[in-house]
Design an enzyme around this catalytic site. Structure first.
Site, PDB file in Angstrom:
ATOM      1  N   SER A  44       3.798  -3.099   5.036  1.00  0.00           N
ATOM      2  CA  SER A  44       4.017  -2.381   3.771  1.00  0.00           C
ATOM      3  C   SER A  44       5.211  -2.988   3.037  1.00  0.00           C
ATOM      4  O   SER A  44       5.996  -3.750   3.621  1.00  0.00           O
ATOM      5  CB  SER A  44       4.285  -0.898   4.062  1.00  0.00           C
ATOM      6  OG  SER A  44       5.515  -0.753   4.765  1.00  0.00           O
TER       7      SER A  44
ATOM      8  N   ASN B  11       4.848   1.801  17.367  1.00  0.00           N
ATOM      9  CA  ASN B  11       3.767   2.457  16.606  1.00  0.00           C
ATOM     10  C   ASN B  11       2.804   1.483  15.938  1.00  0.00           C
ATOM     11  O   ASN B  11       1.799   1.908  15.380  1.00  0.00           O
ATOM     12  CB  ASN B  11       4.331   3.442  15.561  1.00  0.00           C
ATOM     13  CG  ASN B  11       5.166   4.518  16.208  1.00  0.00           C
ATOM     14  OD1 ASN B  11       4.691   5.178  17.136  1.00  0.00           O
ATOM     15  ND2 ASN B  11       6.379   4.692  15.769  1.00  0.00           N
TER      16      ASN B  11
ATOM     17  N   ASP C 185      21.334  -8.552  17.137  1.00  0.00           N
ATOM     18  CA  ASP C 185      22.248  -9.338  17.985  1.00  0.00           C
ATOM     19  C   ASP C 185      21.487 -10.252  18.942  1.00  0.00           C
ATOM     20  O   ASP C 185      21.921 -11.380  19.202  1.00  0.00           O
ATOM     21  CB  ASP C 185      23.177  -8.416  18.779  1.00  0.00           C
ATOM     22  CG  ASP C 185      24.308  -7.856  17.918  1.00  0.00           C
ATOM     23  OD1 ASP C 185      24.488  -8.328  16.781  1.00  0.00           O
ATOM     24  OD2 ASP C 185      25.007  -6.939  18.394  1.00  0.00           O
TER      25      ASP C 185
ATOM     26  N   ARG D 190      14.257   2.948   4.357  1.00  0.00           N
ATOM     27  CA  ARG D 190      13.516   1.737   4.754  1.00  0.00           C
ATOM     28  C   ARG D 190      13.998   0.496   3.998  1.00  0.00           C
ATOM     29  O   ARG D 190      13.560  -0.620   4.269  1.00  0.00           O
ATOM     30  CB  ARG D 190      12.014   1.910   4.517  1.00  0.00           C
ATOM     31  CG  ARG D 190      11.388   2.935   5.429  1.00  0.00           C
ATOM     32  CD  ARG D 190       9.872   2.947   5.310  1.00  0.00           C
ATOM     33  NE  ARG D 190       9.373   4.241   5.707  1.00  0.00           N
ATOM     34  CZ  ARG D 190       9.086   4.597   6.964  1.00  0.00           C
ATOM     35  NH1 ARG D 190       9.204   3.747   7.947  1.00  0.00           N
ATOM     36  NH2 ARG D 190       8.660   5.815   7.227  1.00  0.00           N
TER      37      ARG D 190
ATOM     38  N   TYR E 100      -0.849   1.541   5.864  1.00  0.00           N
ATOM     39  CA  TYR E 100      -1.024   0.366   6.730  1.00  0.00           C
ATOM     40  C   TYR E 100      -2.463  -0.154   6.792  1.00  0.00           C
ATOM     41  O   TYR E 100      -2.709  -1.177   7.437  1.00  0.00           O
ATOM     42  CB  TYR E 100      -0.511   0.680   8.146  1.00  0.00           C
ATOM     43  CG  TYR E 100       0.947   1.079   8.164  1.00  0.00           C
ATOM     44  CD1 TYR E 100       1.938   0.156   7.845  1.00  0.00           C
ATOM     45  CD2 TYR E 100       1.325   2.393   8.457  1.00  0.00           C
ATOM     46  CE1 TYR E 100       3.274   0.522   7.834  1.00  0.00           C
ATOM     47  CE2 TYR E 100       2.662   2.765   8.455  1.00  0.00           C
ATOM     48  CZ  TYR E 100       3.624   1.824   8.143  1.00  0.00           C
ATOM     49  OH  TYR E 100       4.952   2.188   8.129  1.00  0.00           O
TER      50      TYR E 100
HETATM   51  C1  DQA Z   1       6.787  -1.455   8.974  1.00  0.00           C
HETATM   52  C2  DQA Z   1       7.691  -0.678   8.012  1.00  0.00           C
HETATM   53  C3  DQA Z   1       8.673   0.187   8.768  1.00  0.00           C
HETATM   54  O1  DQA Z   1       9.515   0.901   7.872  1.00  0.00           O
HETATM   55  C4  DQA Z   1       7.937   1.190   9.628  1.00  0.00           C
HETATM   56  O2  DQA Z   1       8.852   1.944  10.401  1.00  0.00           O
HETATM   57  C5  DQA Z   1       6.878   0.585  10.479  1.00  0.00           C
HETATM   58  C6  DQA Z   1       6.098  -0.531   9.954  1.00  0.00           C
HETATM   59  C7  DQA Z   1       5.680  -2.238   8.226  1.00  0.00           C
HETATM   60  O3  DQA Z   1       5.065  -3.085   8.871  1.00  0.00           O
HETATM   61  O4  DQA Z   1       5.455  -2.007   7.046  1.00  0.00           O
HETATM   62  O5  DQA Z   1       6.610   1.055  11.579  1.00  0.00           O
HETATM   63  O6  DQA Z   1       7.583  -2.399   9.664  1.00  0.00           O
END
Ligand code: DQA
Length: 143
Positions: free
Chosen positions: A101, A10, A86, A110, A22
């Protein structure tokens, strides 16, 4: 020095997804910024993005003996993937984990990162600049 920058699921939708979290800059802007930084520093860089866990595992395995350092934003796989942890432990390439973030200030799920169990350093909540800081850290710490 040869660096591999891995972005997980994503992150290709930056600029579209949850702009309040973001930001509004898109994925191409992130790629351009990383390329420019590596150019300035004389670092050879490969950029890789995938939405698939196994593909990311394959890429980390293929990095063995090829790259001196890894910058990885595993995105959602941060919080779920023992397989990515791993793979990093297997290839033993110095690695910095980046999150755009501040994952410590968001939902409970998270707060835990599997990748942090291997990464030499984790940078979270500094936006796109986190990638620049990660590149600087690897440049200064890889022997
Ligand atoms: C992320 C934080 C993760 O929790 C989230 O699933 C993302 C982006 C970040 O860059 O802040 O897709 O890794």
């Amino acid at each position: 020095m040869k660096l591999l920058v891995i972005n997980g699921p994503n992150l290709n939708l930056l600029g579209v997804r949850e702009k309040n979290i973001y930001g509004s800059q898109n994925f191409d802007a992130l790629i351009d910024m990383i390329k420019r930084k590596c150019d300035e520093e004389g670092i050879e860089v490969e950029l890789f993005q995938s939405n698939h866990e196994g593909v990311i595992v394959d890429k980390i395995q293929q990095a063995y003996g090829v790259f001196d350092g890894i910058v990885i934003n595993p995105a959602a796989y941060t919080h779920t993937s023992v397989a990515i942890l791993d793979a990093l432990k297997a290839v033993m390439i110095p690695t910095v984990e980046v999150h755009i973030s501040d994952i410590s200030q968001r939902e409970e799920f998270r707060k835990f990162s599997y990748v942090s169990l291997y990464a030499s350093k984790t940078i979270a909540g500094h936006g796109f600049d986190g990638y620049i800081e990660a590149i600087d850290w690897l440049k200064n710490n890889i022997k």
